[in-house]
Design an enzyme around this catalytic site. Structure first.
Site, PDB file in Angstrom:
ATOM      1  N   TYR A  28      39.917  59.135  -4.581  1.00  0.00           N
ATOM      2  CA  TYR A  28      39.183  57.870  -4.528  1.00  0.00           C
ATOM      3  C   TYR A  28      38.280  57.675  -3.323  1.00  0.00           C
ATOM      4  O   TYR A  28      37.443  56.771  -3.333  1.00  0.00           O
ATOM      5  CB  TYR A  28      40.161  56.691  -4.621  1.00  0.00           C
ATOM      6  CG  TYR A  28      40.694  56.538  -6.014  1.00  0.00           C
ATOM      7  CD1 TYR A  28      40.010  55.794  -6.963  1.00  0.00           C
ATOM      8  CD2 TYR A  28      41.862  57.178  -6.410  1.00  0.00           C
ATOM      9  CE1 TYR A  28      40.474  55.680  -8.257  1.00  0.00           C
ATOM     10  CE2 TYR A  28      42.340  57.076  -7.699  1.00  0.00           C
ATOM     11  CZ  TYR A  28      41.643  56.322  -8.616  1.00  0.00           C
ATOM     12  OH  TYR A  28      42.101  56.221  -9.904  1.00  0.00           O
ATOM     13  N   GLY A  30      35.204  58.254  -1.451  1.00  0.00           N
ATOM     14  CA  GLY A  30      33.903  58.797  -1.799  1.00  0.00           C
ATOM     15  C   GLY A  30      33.420  58.099  -3.060  1.00  0.00           C
ATOM     16  O   GLY A  30      33.944  57.061  -3.446  1.00  0.00           O
ATOM     17  N   GLY A  32      33.027  57.088  -6.798  1.00  0.00           N
ATOM     18  CA  GLY A  32      33.853  57.111  -8.001  1.00  0.00           C
ATOM     19  C   GLY A  32      35.324  57.253  -7.684  1.00  0.00           C
ATOM     20  O   GLY A  32      35.768  56.998  -6.567  1.00  0.00           O
ATOM     21  N   HIS A  48      40.287  49.686  -2.047  1.00  0.00           N
ATOM     22  CA  HIS A  48      38.935  49.283  -1.646  1.00  0.00           C
ATOM     23  C   HIS A  48      37.983  49.346  -2.838  1.00  0.00           C
ATOM     24  O   HIS A  48      37.181  48.425  -3.049  1.00  0.00           O
ATOM     25  CB  HIS A  48      38.441  50.169  -0.501  1.00  0.00           C
ATOM     26  CG  HIS A  48      37.140  49.736   0.065  1.00  0.00           C
ATOM     27  ND1 HIS A  48      35.984  50.460  -0.118  1.00  0.00           N
ATOM     28  CD2 HIS A  48      36.795  48.644   0.812  1.00  0.00           C
ATOM     29  CE1 HIS A  48      34.990  49.836   0.502  1.00  0.00           C
ATOM     30  NE2 HIS A  48      35.458  48.732   1.072  1.00  0.00           N
ATOM     31  N   ASP A  49      38.070  50.406  -3.632  1.00  0.00           N
ATOM     32  CA  ASP A  49      37.242  50.506  -4.843  1.00  0.00           C
ATOM     33  C   ASP A  49      37.508  49.324  -5.772  1.00  0.00           C
ATOM     34  O   ASP A  49      36.580  48.726  -6.324  1.00  0.00           O
ATOM     35  CB  ASP A  49      37.524  51.808  -5.595  1.00  0.00           C
ATOM     36  CG  ASP A  49      36.959  53.042  -4.912  1.00  0.00           C
ATOM     37  OD1 ASP A  49      36.290  52.911  -3.867  1.00  0.00           O
ATOM     38  OD2 ASP A  49      37.204  54.154  -5.430  1.00  0.00           O
ATOM     39  N   TYR A  52      35.928  46.171  -4.441  1.00  0.00           N
ATOM     40  CA  TYR A  52      34.492  46.150  -4.722  1.00  0.00           C
ATOM     41  C   TYR A  52      34.237  45.820  -6.198  1.00  0.00           C
ATOM     42  O   TYR A  52      33.297  45.092  -6.521  1.00  0.00           O
ATOM     43  CB  TYR A  52      33.850  47.493  -4.358  1.00  0.00           C
ATOM     44  CG  TYR A  52      33.316  47.575  -2.942  1.00  0.00           C
ATOM     45  CD1 TYR A  52      33.808  46.780  -1.914  1.00  0.00           C
ATOM     46  CD2 TYR A  52      32.307  48.470  -2.634  1.00  0.00           C
ATOM     47  CE1 TYR A  52      33.309  46.876  -0.620  1.00  0.00           C
ATOM     48  CE2 TYR A  52      31.795  48.575  -1.345  1.00  0.00           C
ATOM     49  CZ  TYR A  52      32.300  47.776  -0.346  1.00  0.00           C
ATOM     50  OH  TYR A  52      31.795  47.870   0.934  1.00  0.00           O
ATOM     51  N   TYR A  67      26.886  41.413   6.190  1.00  0.00           N
ATOM     52  CA  TYR A  67      27.672  40.287   6.692  1.00  0.00           C
ATOM     53  C   TYR A  67      27.807  40.406   8.206  1.00  0.00           C
ATOM     54  O   TYR A  67      27.477  41.424   8.800  1.00  0.00           O
ATOM     55  CB  TYR A  67      29.051  40.267   6.025  1.00  0.00           C
ATOM     56  CG  TYR A  67      29.730  41.619   6.004  1.00  0.00           C
ATOM     57  CD1 TYR A  67      30.298  42.162   7.157  1.00  0.00           C
ATOM     58  CD2 TYR A  67      29.789  42.360   4.831  1.00  0.00           C
ATOM     59  CE1 TYR A  67      30.900  43.406   7.146  1.00  0.00           C
ATOM     60  CE2 TYR A  67      30.396  43.605   4.813  1.00  0.00           C
ATOM     61  CZ  TYR A  67      30.948  44.121   5.969  1.00  0.00           C
ATOM     62  OH  TYR A  67      31.541  45.357   5.961  1.00  0.00           O
ATOM     63  N   ASP A  93      36.264  45.139   3.194  1.00  0.00           N
ATOM     64  CA  ASP A  93      35.971  46.219   4.136  1.00  0.00           C
ATOM     65  C   ASP A  93      36.915  46.215   5.336  1.00  0.00           C
ATOM     66  O   ASP A  93      37.396  47.273   5.758  1.00  0.00           O
ATOM     67  CB  ASP A  93      34.517  46.134   4.600  1.00  0.00           C
ATOM     68  CG  ASP A  93      33.521  46.516   3.516  1.00  0.00           C
ATOM     69  OD1 ASP A  93      33.946  46.984   2.435  1.00  0.00           O
ATOM     70  OD2 ASP A  93      32.312  46.345   3.751  1.00  0.00           O
TER      71      ASP A  93
END
Length: 119
Positions: A28, A30, A32, A48-49, A52, A67, A93
């Site tokens: 995960y 990187g 995709g 994190h993916d 998002y 931000y 993040d």
């Protein structure tokens, strides 16, 4: 955004590991991702993916949203962000940056064959 995220990672790990080491790690970290995360660090990337993806469902553009953040002694934090999308993305993040900093890094999981290991 992704550039700021790289700075947050460096802030959270106090410069101990270059950001590029996270760009091709596990299933995960990187672009995709698929399959089962290979370890704790890879789970951080999946979370994190997913964060998002949640941001995109809310109409935000997480990879492009700029931000305001601060890098302090104890790591990064979001500063005075009033817009909901920007706050959401910054929180994604910052949480991921701290997760990366806490997780062990296993060199054997860098640049793996994702076709074989990420089913």
């Amino acid at each position: 955004n992704l550039v700021q995220f790289s700075y947050l990672i460096q802030c959270a790990n106090h410069g101990r590991r270059p950001t590029r080491h996270y760009m091709d790690y596990g299933c995960y970290c990187g672009w995709g991702g698929s399959g089962t995360p290979v370890d704790e660090l890879d789970r951080c990337c999946k979370i994190h993916d997913d964060c998002y993806s949640d941001a995109e469902k809310k109409g935000c553009s997480p990879k492009m949203s700029a931000y305001d953040y601060y890098c302090g002694e104890n790591g990064p934090y979001c500063r005075n962000i009033k817009k909901k999308c920007l706050r959401f993305v910054c929180d994604c993040d910052v949480e991921a940056a701290f997760c990366f900093a806490k997780a062990p890094y296993n060199n054997a999981n860098w640049n793996i064959d994702t076709k074989k290991r990420c089913q």
